[in-house]
Write an enzyme that holds these catalytic residues in place. Sequence first.
Site, PDB file in Angstrom:
ATOM      1  N   ARG A 132       0.844  -1.188   0.000  1.00  0.00           N
ATOM      2  CA  ARG A 132       0.000   0.000   0.000  1.00  0.00           C
ATOM      3  C   ARG A 132       0.881   1.241   0.000  1.00  0.00           C
ATOM      4  NH1 ARG A 132      -3.680  -2.223  -1.720  1.00  0.00           N
ATOM      5  NH2 ARG A 132      -5.818  -2.442  -0.969  1.00  0.00           N
TER       6      ARG A 132
ATOM      7  N   GLU B  60      -2.924   7.510  -6.365  1.00  0.00           N
ATOM      8  CA  GLU B  60      -2.871   6.776  -7.628  1.00  0.00           C
ATOM      9  C   GLU B  60      -4.022   7.198  -8.542  1.00  0.00           C
ATOM     10  OE1 GLU B  60      -0.909   2.733  -5.674  1.00  0.00           O
ATOM     11  OE2 GLU B  60      -3.069   2.833  -6.050  1.00  0.00           O
TER      12      GLU B  60
ATOM     13  N   HIS C  45       0.486  -0.329 -10.011  1.00  0.00           N
ATOM     14  CA  HIS C  45      -0.387  -1.090  -9.111  1.00  0.00           C
ATOM     15  C   HIS C  45      -0.955  -2.329  -9.820  1.00  0.00           C
ATOM     16  CE1 HIS C  45      -2.868  -0.568  -5.219  1.00  0.00           C
ATOM     17  NE2 HIS C  45      -2.833  -1.848  -5.554  1.00  0.00           N
TER      18      HIS C  45
END
Length: 317
Positions: free
Chosen positions: A234, A263, A285
């Site tokens: 994270r 993000e 990600h």
Amino acid sequence: MTRIVFLDRGTIGPSVRLTGPAAPHELVLYERTSPGEVIERLAGAEIAITNKVPLRRETLERLPELRFITVAATGYDVIDVETCRARGVTVSNVRGYAVNTVPEHTIALMLALRRGLPGYRQDVLNGEWARSGQFCFFTHPINDLAGSRLGIIGEGSIGQAVARLAQAFGMETMFAAHKGVDGLGPLYTPFDEVLERADVITLHAPLTPRTRDTLAMPEFRRMKRRPIIINTARGGLVNEADAVAALETGLISGLGFDVLTTEPPAADNPIQRVASRPDVILTPHVAWASAEAQEAVWKQVVDSIDAYLAGEPVRVL
């Protein structure tokens, strides 16, 4: 008929066929949803599916018909779980789906950075091999994983899987004790000792107020072996500005990040600024996103809806 709304279908790849639950239902899909669109889109819905669209108190209070939220991810920091509990809204997540995909991505980042692959690839593209005049050249450090020490922050299923893969490469693995906590037992190496001894440090913990900035400048200054820092967990576990400062001042030797605090990253994100360096790899990600893992995520989402509609919810937060 039960109305189900998926707020960010675009977070599941287009190759995944989104089958619905067994009970009669209406499934409404939105590729992405901005904060200002959430209330309108969930109006009248009993079930919400979200991956990264936040559902906070001020939103939940305006959705009286919402009874169930299923998060298409393991991390649930986008959900105000306390407000859901107070309002009788059940929340479920998905678990265990990433025990292959995230560890493999983590090891790939370690291998690439320890062996200087980003730099060598760019050098070849820039014509350095042709200009070298010999069969090889040495513009970036190359180090084995075998014999090096890996510090793992987070001892859950993903951290354990990373350890198994790392041990197969001949790495010595250490699970870091929780920051500021002593006496956790023989599985753990004291947190500060991990900082001092590790050649690579990888994070596999949830983001909570306690774990935010697990690694920041005080921790980087304790790192004696200039380790590579890997974060596939994270954004926010590592202070990004401090990580870049540590890289630029030689306290660490590389960054492999798949997650960022915001993000997609803002233009002024410090990691984005150094992403073209040969000792930095930034991926968008996608550590979780093997084809097999995405199929497993959606299956758990549908299973959680079926279980809720049957009155027996599973993986309740």
